[in-house]
Motif scaffolding. Structure first.
Motif, mmCIF file in Angstrom:
data_model
loop_
_atom_site.group_PDB
_atom_site.id
_atom_site.type_symbol
_atom_site.label_atom_id
_atom_site.label_comp_id
_atom_site.label_asym_id
_atom_site.label_seq_id
_atom_site.Cartn_x
_atom_site.Cartn_y
_atom_site.Cartn_z
ATOM 1 N N ARG A 99 0.830 -1.205 0.000
ATOM 2 C CA ARG A 99 0.000 0.000 0.000
ATOM 3 C C ARG A 99 0.863 1.253 0.000
ATOM 4 O O ARG A 99 0.541 2.257 -0.652
ATOM 5 C CB ARG A 99 -0.914 -0.015 1.229
ATOM 6 N N ARG A 100 2.000 1.214 0.698
ATOM 7 C CA ARG A 100 2.871 2.390 0.810
ATOM 8 C C ARG A 100 3.667 2.646 -0.464
ATOM 9 O O ARG A 100 3.848 3.801 -0.880
ATOM 10 C CB ARG A 100 3.834 2.185 1.980
ATOM 11 N N GLU A 113 2.456 2.138 -6.942
ATOM 12 C CA GLU A 113 1.697 3.197 -7.609
ATOM 13 C C GLU A 113 0.207 2.892 -7.623
ATOM 14 O O GLU A 113 -0.213 1.809 -8.017
ATOM 15 C CB GLU A 113 2.194 3.329 -9.055
ATOM 16 N N SER A 155 -1.404 4.152 -2.588
ATOM 17 C CA SER A 155 -1.040 4.941 -1.401
ATOM 18 C C SER A 155 -2.118 5.918 -0.960
ATOM 19 O O SER A 155 -2.210 6.252 0.230
ATOM 20 C CB SER A 155 0.263 5.696 -1.654
ATOM 21 N N ASP A 156 -2.945 6.399 -1.868
ATOM 22 C CA ASP A 156 -3.951 7.396 -1.496
ATOM 23 C C ASP A 156 -5.293 6.764 -1.141
ATOM 24 O O ASP A 156 -6.297 7.457 -0.985
ATOM 25 C CB ASP A 156 -4.133 8.412 -2.626
ATOM 26 N N THR A 209 -7.967 4.518 1.294
ATOM 27 C CA THR A 209 -8.233 4.142 2.680
ATOM 28 C C THR A 209 -7.926 2.655 2.848
ATOM 29 O O THR A 209 -7.790 1.920 1.868
ATOM 30 C CB THR A 209 -9.696 4.401 3.046
#
Length: 686
Positions: free
Chosen positions: A31-32, A35, A38-39, A41
């Motif tokens: 998730r971090r 691409e 990351s944005d 929830t």
């Protein structure tokens, strides 16, 4: 940015990230660093990540999931081993590679899987010249193609192909020929089958509680998934698709008995060669001569039709009920051809435009005949092409890449834009490329190793490859058969459930190999040829130029010096072929395959006459799919147009309808059928 584009970027970036890390990573890390995630929830990420994994799995790219031991709270770890993404190298010989190149040339635009086939060949011939660079082959051409019959059928084909791989139940509306009704079907799809110019689905029908065969052109509307589950069924371990692909039409369904058919010595070789797999040969009574062909049957009319096609050289001798039905049908043919015609087109009405039975014939075009491949596969292939050019310090031209992938310059720009965003974490991008005028500049900086060699084939690409080889088989080259064995070994499971190309009944591969050898060496061949319409053998010495597949089978296109003209000989009617030592010089300006768009595709020979033929109500729905309907009669029968070159041909074809067809005009063809049926009745009474 479109959602589909965002999804592609996420999935390609996920693959690149996992391959670059070379270690198991957690969902938190994905998730971090990947691409597009990351944005999100946590809930949105969980949904999207699960969906992306499922879609990659459906594409044959399986992520490894390491679950924590029971009682521990650690997160699951995810990884992607190189062998789960990259295709094993396949060592093709030069002859095998050339055969694969020729296959693409022949099938490009003529095959329902043409574009996935293109991508698959580029993957498996990695490091070799592009298959599209091979010179055009003129020793073999396709008349009867394996196109899907239009964009609508193509869409059904790709949906069903994916459902088979994902084990997804499907639902659709289906027109049943026997009842003439349209009804909803829920089916567990097991196998796609190509036979006699049509595509079929073999699957478990929940309405019938049994395995059934569905013709794709008779599906109405769209094919949809029946549930939202990830998987709905498992294909039975004892399911063997060859049982459906290797059956002759009279054996489709529950077996009713074993037909015993006397065949004369004159045509016994033809029956044994072409129909031996569907029965067995035995000796007949010594006084009568000939042989007895025994074959299990499910549909009496069809086995009778087959026997009637041989005229006086075949006769039903058992079981008694089948022999009695043969006599009844011959009586019916005689009755319907005695005296003046019993009906005419004037007694019916013009075909109603509202009738739903027959599909409208789809215009034949390269775009309609081919399934568009998954864009995912195209992007992976494009990345490989651009990385190879960048590492070689070469600027490929826009035209070169567009021709290679068969895309427009606009599609190329869109695909390059997507690839430029794909990264493997930490801001390190896989590739950067830019269209500059007529060329593509590729950044020569180090790239991710993810796309520097061929990826595993998608299921649809693997299906395309194996199906293409099966479709052409040994008629093209024995090297194509050896290439298939190597491909199947490299593909493993992914190549085992693709489209199955059914045999047509004619085993003329030995003849095809000899003729192909003569074409390559430019040698004369001597053919011992049987013309069934004339019941005549002849020996011809001809110049062979090309192999052609048509509606009825495979042919060799030749020039016959004795006739001073071109001639086409059907391979399954060649009793013997001998390649002579005598060479020949190709004749200037001669194109023996110039008419491949004519009779091989349509079945209609130039200069044909047209008969008006009555078709019974029981067979009318089938006639509507194949012929032009002139009139519909009140009882459900139809009157059709039937083009024919010679009267002998029409007589044989009407006999094969086993009483469900009658010539109304012209009078000479009508009389010809009557005399032929009377002769067969006389032979049966002896």
């Amino acid at each position: 940015m479109a959602k589909d584009t965002e999804k592609l970027i996420r999935q390609l970036s996920l693959i690149s990230y996992l391959m670059a890390e070379r270690r198991p990573v957690t969902a938190t890390e994905i998730r971090r660093d990947v691409e597009g995630y990351s944005d999100m929830t946590e809930d949105a990420f969980a949904r999207r990540f699960y969906a992306d994994r499922a879609e990659l799995d459906a594409l044959g790219i399986r992520l490894r999931v390491d679950k924590p031991a029971e009682g521990f709270s650690e997160q699951e770890n995810y990884s992607l081993a190189p062998e789960a993404f990259h295709l094993p190298a396949i060592a093709f010989t030069d002859h095998e590679h050339a055969s694969l190149q020729t296959a693409l040339k022949l099938l490009d635009g003529e095959f329902a899987y043409a574009e996935p086939l293109r991508l698959a060949l580029q993957q498996i011939t990695w490091g070799r010249p592009s298959p599209l660079d091979s010179p055009e082959q003129r020793s073999i051409v396709l008349g009867m193609t394996a196109s899907a019959g239009g964009g609508e059928v193509s869409a059904r084909l790709t949906k069903i192909d994916t459902a088979i791989y994902r084990r997804k139940r499907i639902e659709f509306e289906y027109f049943t020929m026997q009842s003439g009704e349209v009804a909803q079907r829920r089916v567990d799809p097991y196998q796609l089958l190509y036979q006699g110019g049509q595509f079929y689905l073999v699957g478990y029908s929940h309405e019938r509680e049994d395995v059934r065969v569905f013709r794709l052109s008779r599906i109405r509307g769209k094919v949809a998934y029946a549930t939202k589950a990830e998987h709905d069924f498992q294909r039975p371990a004892d399911f063997d698709p060859r049982e459906y692909a290797n059956r002759i039409p009279w054996q489709l369904g529950d077996t009713r008995g074993t037909a015993e058919i006397w065949v004369s010595d004159r045509i016994a070789w033809h029956v044994e060669r072409n129909f031996g797999p569907y029965g067995e040969m035995a000796e007949a009574d010594e006084a009568e001569g000939g042989r007895i062909f025994r074959t299990p049957y499910s549909i009496p009319r069809l086995v009778l039709s087959w026997a009637l096609g041989y005229g006086e050289h075949a006769r039903i001798v058992g079981p008694p009920e089948l022999a009695a039905e043969a006599r009844e049908r011959l009586d019916c043919i005689v009755e319907r051809h005695t005296g003046e015609p019993f009906t005419s087109a004037a007694e019916g009405r013009l075909p109603g435009a509202e009738e739903p039975e027959a599909d409208e014939p789809a215009p034949r075009s390269r775009q309609d005949a081919a399934i568009r491949p998954e864009r995912f596969a195209r992007l992976v292939t494009l990345a490989s092409v651009l990385i190879a050019a960048g590492r070689a310090g070469r600027r490929p031209s826009v035209r070169e890449v567009c021709d290679q992938l068969q895309i427009s310059p606009q599609e190329l720009r869109e695909d390059i834009s997507v690839l430029n965003v794909v990264n493997f974490g930490g801001g390190a991008y896989v590739i950067y490329a830019e269209v500059q005028g007529d060329e593509i500049e590729v950044d020569p900086e180090p790239y991710s190793d993810t796309f520097d060699r061929p990826a595993r084939l998608l299921p649809i690409e693997a299906n395309a490859l194996i199906a293409a080889i099966n479709f052409l088989g040994e008629h093209l080259s024995p090297h194509l058969v050896s290439a298939r064995r190597k491909i199947e070994a490299a593909l493993g499971e992914i190549g085992q459930e693709g489209l199955l190309v059914a045999r047509t009944g004619a085993d003329d591969s030995d003849v095809a190999r000899e003729v192909g050898r003569a074409i390559e060496a430019r040698r004369l061949v001597e053919l011992e040829y049987y013309a069934p319409n004339e019941d005549r053998f002849s020996t011809r010495t001809v110049e062979p130029y090309a192999l052609i597949n048509g509606r009825e089978g495979w042919y060799v296109a030749t020039f016959d010096p004795a006739k001073e003209d071109t001639r086409h000989f059907r391979l399954d009617r060649v009793k013997r072929v001998t390649v002579l030592d005598e060479p020949y010089e190709p004749r200037a300006g001669l194109d023996p395959i110039a008419d491949v768009e004519g009779w091989p595709r349509t079945g209609e020979v130039g200069g044909s006459r047209v008969a008006q033929v009555w078709i019974s109500p029981e067979q009318a729905r089938w006639a509507r799919e194949e012929r032009t309907v002139l009139a519909e009669l009140p009882d459900g029968a139809v009157i059709i147009e039937w083009a024919y070159k010679g009267e002998d041909y029409l007589v044989k074809e009407v006999l094969k309808e086993a009483g469900d067809a009658a010539v109304l005009e012209p009078a000479d063809a009508r009389e010809g059928v009557l005399h032929a049926a009377e002769r067969l009745l006389g032979a049966a009474a002896r």
